[in-house]
Design an enzyme around this catalytic site. Sequence first.
Site, PDB file in Angstrom:
ATOM      1  N   TYR A 111       0.834  -1.211   0.000  1.00  0.00           N
ATOM      2  CA  TYR A 111       0.000   0.000   0.000  1.00  0.00           C
ATOM      3  C   TYR A 111       0.861   1.249   0.000  1.00  0.00           C
ATOM      4  O   TYR A 111       1.906   1.297   0.667  1.00  0.00           O
ATOM      5  CB  TYR A 111      -0.863   0.040   1.260  1.00  0.00           C
ATOM      6  N   TYR A 150      -0.955 -10.166   0.411  1.00  0.00           N
ATOM      7  CA  TYR A 150       0.163  -9.757   1.266  1.00  0.00           C
ATOM      8  C   TYR A 150       0.003 -10.360   2.666  1.00  0.00           C
ATOM      9  O   TYR A 150      -1.106 -10.663   3.097  1.00  0.00           O
ATOM     10  CB  TYR A 150       0.284  -8.229   1.338  1.00  0.00           C
ATOM     11  N   ARG A 160      -3.638 -11.820   3.464  1.00  0.00           N
ATOM     12  CA  ARG A 160      -4.890 -11.307   2.914  1.00  0.00           C
ATOM     13  C   ARG A 160      -5.035 -11.771   1.473  1.00  0.00           C
ATOM     14  O   ARG A 160      -4.092 -11.644   0.695  1.00  0.00           O
ATOM     15  CB  ARG A 160      -4.916  -9.764   2.922  1.00  0.00           C
ATOM     16  N   HIS A 163      -7.600  -8.086  -2.670  1.00  0.00           N
ATOM     17  CA  HIS A 163      -8.893  -7.448  -2.394  1.00  0.00           C
ATOM     18  C   HIS A 163      -8.832  -5.962  -2.700  1.00  0.00           C
ATOM     19  O   HIS A 163      -7.755  -5.355  -2.718  1.00  0.00           O
ATOM     20  CB  HIS A 163      -9.302  -7.646  -0.928  1.00  0.00           C
ATOM     21  N   HIS A 165     -10.814  -2.444  -1.355  1.00  0.00           N
ATOM     22  CA  HIS A 165     -11.745  -1.852  -0.386  1.00  0.00           C
ATOM     23  C   HIS A 165     -12.743  -0.971  -1.116  1.00  0.00           C
ATOM     24  O   HIS A 165     -12.345  -0.184  -1.986  1.00  0.00           O
ATOM     25  CB  HIS A 165     -10.981  -1.010   0.639  1.00  0.00           C
TER      26      HIS A 165
END
Lengths: 245, 202
Positions: A111, A150, A160, A163, A165
């Site tokens: 991120y 990740y 995770r 995905h 959000h």
Amino acid sequence: MTHKKGPPAEFYQRDRLRQPPALTPDYKTSVTRSPQYALLSLENSLSEITGPLFSHNDLGPQDNDLLKNYCHSGDPIGERIIVHGRVLDENGRAVPNTLVEIWQANAGGRYRHRNDTYLAPIDPNFGGCGRTLTDEEGYYFFRTVKPGAYPWRNWTDSWRPAHIHFSVFGSGFAQRLITQLYFEGDPLIARCPIAQTIPDPDAVEQLIARLDVRSSVPFDMLAYRFDIVLRGRRSTLFENRLEGN
Amino acid sequence: MDTLNETPSQTAGPYVHIGLAPGAAGFQIFDEELGHDIAGPNAKGERIRIEGCVYDGTGAPIKDVLIEVWQANADGHYAHPEDGRKVEDGFRGWGRVIADFSTGEWQFDTIKPGTTPGRNHTRQAPHINLWIVARGINIGLNTRLYFSDETKANAEDPVLSLIEQAHRRNTLIAKRHENKEGVTYRFDIHIQGPEETVFLDI
């Protein structure tokens, strides 16, 4: 649609049996961040059936194009995809002109956030956020890259699934929703303590975007379809007036 | 008519700022981030600051929390067609608030709202609707902020009155402070523990 034809009607009670409970011990962070007392159930007033509205004046022309909205020296690395679908209410009606915001990791699972220290590299050409308004039919789309999986600190082997959000408004504050899109066929979904906070397997399925070959762009990008359902409203309100007059 | 089921919620996670407040995440991407100006320049009414902190069950501040606020103007009108009454130009009544990453403290500036219509011919005391998301919160938490200088209106408020344990009503009342800089209300939110805030299923 005008509201003058009758008193505004309340939203259906949120189906708490399909929603994740606050306390989900396998997702460890929820243990100290979950209320222990029961929520106070309210019938809607004007405070709940109204909510913020947005217009194209709030947005920029490339806000829904994550391939271009942060590129400095070229396109971002990764699998180019379209993510699209409709925002509907529980009555199956389109939710038009509503704000949809997304954020995600880059193709390596990193991120762009000052608090993310995962060793995968930042992509200089990928910001990882976008926003758009649904059209009159409730339709929206984004162009982006498929995010990477990740690791995260829950169990020592927690990963995770890929995905994106999603944040969606609807027309009333009672419809406000944040959720996550997962990708069809990902074996990490069944192992993810966050996806599995949702107790109903059918409800988890609702978060899995389907490969949509017919909406793909030949020799350019695949498409995934993700419809979002917000709370619906009663159509009549003879007994329970929201406001007195 | 087909009936569908509401999409299930998932946590906003630790990186919610990327999507909803990218400046705080550490980068500029949009011409204008949303939710910074709640009342706008033309709103009548008392200019106030709200400050607070959200605490977890151990008493530690939740430093990655994001709060959205929704409120009426000083006349008690919501900027929404289903209210239908006028609001000042530039008044949206909605804002987005993030905690300081090192302390967990947050604050926002707005105007004090007026009373709003309640159900069944009641009046709701002035209040601000709050929606709280963060890592570890699986579905956004709704609550309301009321004002400590509205004793009479608070006593008649139909929502506060629904709270069975009367002492818990105090968890929804922000404390007023006045000084040279102006009027500030303090509103701490406790997710768990003996001072747990009353959360609402709206």
